[in-house]
Design a protein around this motif. Structure first.
Motif, mmCIF file in Angstrom:
data_model
loop_
_atom_site.group_PDB
_atom_site.id
_atom_site.type_symbol
_atom_site.label_atom_id
_atom_site.label_comp_id
_atom_site.label_asym_id
_atom_site.label_seq_id
_atom_site.Cartn_x
_atom_site.Cartn_y
_atom_site.Cartn_z
ATOM 1 N N LYS A 277 28.008 7.675 -11.644
ATOM 2 C CA LYS A 277 28.497 6.902 -10.489
ATOM 3 C C LYS A 277 28.690 7.807 -9.272
ATOM 4 C CE LYS A 277 31.282 3.971 -13.012
ATOM 5 N NZ LYS A 277 32.612 3.462 -13.385
ATOM 6 N N SER A 278 29.305 8.971 -9.496
ATOM 7 C CA SER A 278 29.558 9.889 -8.372
ATOM 8 C C SER A 278 28.270 10.328 -7.722
ATOM 9 C CB SER A 278 30.332 11.124 -8.848
ATOM 10 O OG SER A 278 31.527 10.732 -9.435
ATOM 11 N N ILE A 279 27.250 10.588 -8.541
ATOM 12 C CA ILE A 279 25.978 11.050 -7.981
ATOM 13 C C ILE A 279 25.373 9.974 -7.086
ATOM 14 C CG2 ILE A 279 23.588 11.656 -8.555
ATOM 15 C CD1 ILE A 279 24.643 13.161 -10.966
ATOM 16 N N PHE A 280 25.375 8.741 -7.564
ATOM 17 C CA PHE A 280 24.809 7.673 -6.748
ATOM 18 C C PHE A 280 25.654 7.407 -5.515
ATOM 19 C CE2 PHE A 280 22.638 6.508 -10.766
ATOM 20 C CZ PHE A 280 21.350 6.587 -10.274
ATOM 21 N N PHE A 281 26.919 7.724 -5.629
ATOM 22 C CA PHE A 281 27.828 7.457 -4.523
ATOM 23 C C PHE A 281 27.736 8.497 -3.408
ATOM 24 C CE2 PHE A 281 31.445 5.465 -2.705
ATOM 25 C CZ PHE A 281 31.416 4.223 -3.280
ATOM 26 N N LEU A 282 27.351 9.707 -3.770
ATOM 27 C CA LEU A 282 27.379 10.833 -2.826
ATOM 28 C C LEU A 282 26.715 10.530 -1.471
ATOM 29 C CD1 LEU A 282 28.146 13.813 -2.399
ATOM 30 C CD2 LEU A 282 25.932 14.421 -3.367
ATOM 31 N N PRO A 283 25.506 9.916 -1.450
ATOM 32 C CA PRO A 283 24.860 9.697 -0.144
ATOM 33 C C PRO A 283 25.703 8.887 0.834
ATOM 34 C CG PRO A 283 23.297 9.304 -1.906
ATOM 35 C CD PRO A 283 24.638 9.515 -2.562
ATOM 36 N N LEU A 284 26.610 8.041 0.331
ATOM 37 C CA LEU A 284 27.439 7.241 1.238
ATOM 38 C C LEU A 284 28.370 8.114 2.078
ATOM 39 C CD1 LEU A 284 28.578 4.021 -0.615
ATOM 40 C CD2 LEU A 284 27.163 4.196 1.411
ATOM 41 N N LEU B 114 21.673 -1.097 -11.216
ATOM 42 C CA LEU B 114 22.466 0.084 -11.562
ATOM 43 C C LEU B 114 23.816 -0.320 -12.146
ATOM 44 C CD1 LEU B 114 22.107 2.667 -8.674
ATOM 45 C CD2 LEU B 114 21.653 3.017 -11.096
ATOM 46 N N LEU C 273 26.774 1.252 -2.316
ATOM 47 C CA LEU C 273 27.722 0.276 -1.782
ATOM 48 C C LEU C 273 27.649 -1.007 -2.604
ATOM 49 C CD1 LEU C 273 29.699 -0.137 0.554
ATOM 50 C CD2 LEU C 273 27.820 -1.073 1.876
ATOM 51 N N VAL D 135 28.899 -0.359 -6.319
ATOM 52 C CA VAL D 135 30.333 -0.273 -6.572
ATOM 53 C C VAL D 135 30.987 -1.661 -6.483
ATOM 54 C CG1 VAL D 135 31.180 0.221 -4.257
ATOM 55 C CG2 VAL D 135 32.302 1.233 -6.203
ATOM 56 N N ILE D 136 30.483 -2.501 -5.601
ATOM 57 C CA ILE D 136 31.059 -3.847 -5.485
ATOM 58 C C ILE D 136 30.685 -4.695 -6.696
ATOM 59 C CG2 ILE D 136 31.024 -5.970 -4.110
ATOM 60 C CD1 ILE D 136 30.655 -4.074 -1.652
ATOM 61 N N TRP E 278 18.163 4.310 -0.099
ATOM 62 C CA TRP E 278 18.693 5.426 -0.886
ATOM 63 C C TRP E 278 20.165 5.658 -0.544
ATOM 64 C CZ3 TRP E 278 20.395 10.365 0.840
ATOM 65 C CH2 TRP E 278 20.611 11.297 -0.171
ATOM 66 N N VAL F 299 22.488 2.107 -1.532
ATOM 67 C CA VAL F 299 22.484 1.435 -2.826
ATOM 68 C C VAL F 299 23.856 1.469 -3.520
ATOM 69 C CG1 VAL F 299 21.653 3.453 -4.101
ATOM 70 C CG2 VAL F 299 21.238 1.181 -4.989
ATOM 71 N N LEU G 121 28.212 -7.458 3.969
ATOM 72 C CA LEU G 121 28.286 -6.048 4.388
ATOM 73 C C LEU G 121 26.906 -5.512 4.758
ATOM 74 C CD1 LEU G 121 30.733 -4.072 2.103
ATOM 75 C CD2 LEU G 121 30.912 -4.570 4.521
#
Lengths: 291, 291
Positions: A102-109, A87, A169, A172-173, A164, A167, A218
């Motif tokens: 990016k925001s969409i993939f980040f939301l589950p976190l 990704l 995390l 973004v790193i 899901w 991912v 992590l």
């Protein structure tokens, strides 16, 4: 001028050390000590030496939980890391909609593992779950499955839900790491006729090594502690097939109130964590010296 | 490099065209993937707006035109949703504040004041990141029972405040190390005491790190499930994450209400995530930097 050392340091450290001592150090040592007793919640419990640990070697639940923890840890590191890397590499090339994606993939976190477990439980439902509906719609009805109650698929199904959530995390790193990959170097490689795959292997991946270290450590820490999602999705079932050490420690301690054995299992979990993470750091510093 | 000079302008134009086309298809692919990725989130939201009769008749994932807010109203009127949410706030806000404050003190002392044995203390505090919560449960359970705090909100506040110190110290220590040391020197020259220097010179510059850390801690603590599961028993002391699962037992088919509760439980962290996405990501990546 030199900056003088100050006793204030101890003033500042007093409260954090006290709180940490009460909530982490003392309980951890206490559990260590009680892993050597036959404590049953009520009454004291006698010192029994290594008896609880001997019990484990003959306990199928424990051996399965240990195996599941190891499988889970490997998968929890490999799957989200690879997906997150893919990704990040793709996102690194696009500019339009990049922020939205990016925001969409980040939301589950931001979601709780309880909520995540709940939704995926609904996705995996045999009668009206989304997965079986989709399989049916594309003509793969025969693949339909009771995903969470089949011992062969349950652990994998939980793993997918975990991946899901996790991912982003890794994503973004890696994205942060990619900003440091020298553009000149990749362009030079391009000019020298290196294909996309060769550039990735020779230039990008080596430059991402520090990010790999962060992502892996992590993921290891998170995976070894993971309890919620297994508990919510399967409760450790079917037939305790998906129990990890974390779930087993909870069940033994707070369902059967076998505090001595529960302490011993949690000690093993701690030791396994320290060994795995220690090995990873050792391997990493060995790599640092030899590459 | 000589090949570039030989490339005619027309060819570069074609290459540019092709890369633009491949970029556009990459964006399309990522967007499509992102939409699929969102399905579980949309699923909960959608289910929360369906009536139970609808779900019972057509299954969880079947589309419908009849949307209703009944589940939300029912969650508040029949269940203890208001109480769950209030409990979560009462736990999360103080525990976030205390853990961030203690981590700031410890991080500042270790990174800036550097007392003798400071490195060792830092190591002990950071080691908490590798301690699985399961090893703490039995002794803390006993302790909270003995002090009469079992089945109140105190255990969660206390444990999160203490257990969170590891992460908070790590993030703040890394941040303070990046601050110019002259700041404190200037304060010392002016004859200010250490607490004054921290409060009036250093802290104002610390705001971005504090924001990132507070966002992160709030999310972790709000989403926690294990501690309230173990340290509370009565419905009035449950936080919202345990409350969601409680729903399963109470009305075995109230999927709509359960989904509504999951949405309500996710609102605070999702809102924080949307409002402070930058801080949230900064917190994750700063915390991730190996120290």
């Amino acid at each position: 001028m030199t900056i003088r050392r100050t006793w204030w340091a101890w003033g500042f450290l007093a409260a954090p050390l006290l709180a940490y001592g009460i909530t982490v150090v003392w309980p951890a040592l206490y559990s260590f000590a009680h892993g050597f007793t036959d404590w049953q919640a009520v009454g004291g419990g006698e010192f029994v030496g290594l008896e609880q640990f001997r019990r484990m070697t003959a306990d199928p639940s424990f051996l399965r939980a240990l195996r599941n923890t190891l499988i889970w840890t490997v998968l929890a590191v490999v799957v989200p890391t690879i997906a997150g890397l893919a990704l990040a590499l793709a996102l690194n090339r696009v500019t339009r909609f990049a922020k939205l994606i990016k925001s969409i993939f980040f939301l589950p976190l931001a979601l709780s593992l309880v909520v995540v477990g709940q939704v995926w439980f609904w996705i995996y439902r045999p009668e009206d779950g989304l997965l079986n509906l989709v399989l049916g719609a594309v003509g793969l009805e025969s693949w339909g499955h009771a995903w969470l109650s089949d011992p062969d698929t349950a652990l994998w199904a939980v793993m997918i839900a975990w991946g899901w959530q996790q991912v982003a995390l890794a994503m973004v790193i890696f994205l942060a790491g990619l900003t440091s990959v020298s553009r000149d170097l990749t362009e030079a490689a391009h000019m020298d006729g290196a294909g996309a795959w060769a550039r990735l292997r020779a230039v990008v991946l080596p430059a991402l090594r520090p990010s790999f270290v962060v992502v892996t450590s992590l993921s290891l820490i998170n995976a070894l502690k993971s309890f919620d999602i297994v508990y919510v999705m399967t409760g450790g079932g079917p037939f305790r097939q998906t129990e990890t050490l974390a779930v087993l420690a909870y069940r033994v301690s707070f369902k059967t109130y076998d505090f001595g054995y529960g302490s011993a299992v949690s000690v093993v979990l701690f030791v396994v964590s320290v060994v795995i993470i220690g090995l990873f750091f050792a391997w990493n510093s060995w790599k640092d010296r030899h590459v | 490099m000589s090949e570039i000079a030989l490339t005619r302008p027309a060819e570069t134009a074609i290459a540019g065209e092709r890369s633009r086309a491949s970029k556009a298809s990459l964006v399309a692919l990522l967007l499509a993937f992102a939409v699929v990725f969102l399905v579980p989130c949309l699923g909960v939201l959608y289910t929360s707006l369906k009536s139970d009769a609808e779900i019972a008749a057509n299954g969880l994932w079947a589309p419908t035109g009849n949307l209703t807010l009944d589940n939300y109203l029912q969650a508040f009127s029949v269940g203890s949703t208001g109480r769950y949410l209030l409990n979560s706030v009462l736990v999360t806000v103080p525990a976030t504040a205390v853990s961030v404050a203690l981590g700031t003190l410890a991080g500042y002392a270790i990174a800036v004041l550097r007392p003798r044995a400071g490195e060792f203390i830092g190591f002990v505090l950071l080691a908490g990141l590798f301690v699985p919560p399961q090893i703490l449960l039995i002794p803390l359970f006993q302790g909270f029972n003995a002090t009469g705090m079992y089945d109140t909100l105190w255990p969660m506040i206390i444990v999160h405040s203490g257990y969170g110190i590891s992460l908070c110290t790590l993030v703040m220590r890394n941040f303070f190390r990046s601050l110019p040391i002259e700041l404190r020197a200037a304060g010392l020259v002016d004859g200010a005491s250490e607490p004054r220097i921290l409060a009036s010179i250093v802290l104002p510059m610390t705001r971005p790190a504090l924001a990132a850390l507070a966002t992160l801690q709030f999310t972790f603590i709000w989403n926690d499930f294990l501690y309230p599961l173990v340290f509370t028993r009565s419905d009035t002391m449950r936080t919202v994450m345990v409350g969601i699962l409680q729903q399963q037992g109470q009305f075995s088919v109230a999927y709509g209400v359960q989904a509504a509760l999951a949405v309500l439980a996710s609102l605070p962290t999702v809102a924080i995530f949307i409002a402070f996405q930058k801080h949230f990501i900064a917190g994750l990546t700063t915390g991730a930097v190996k120290g």
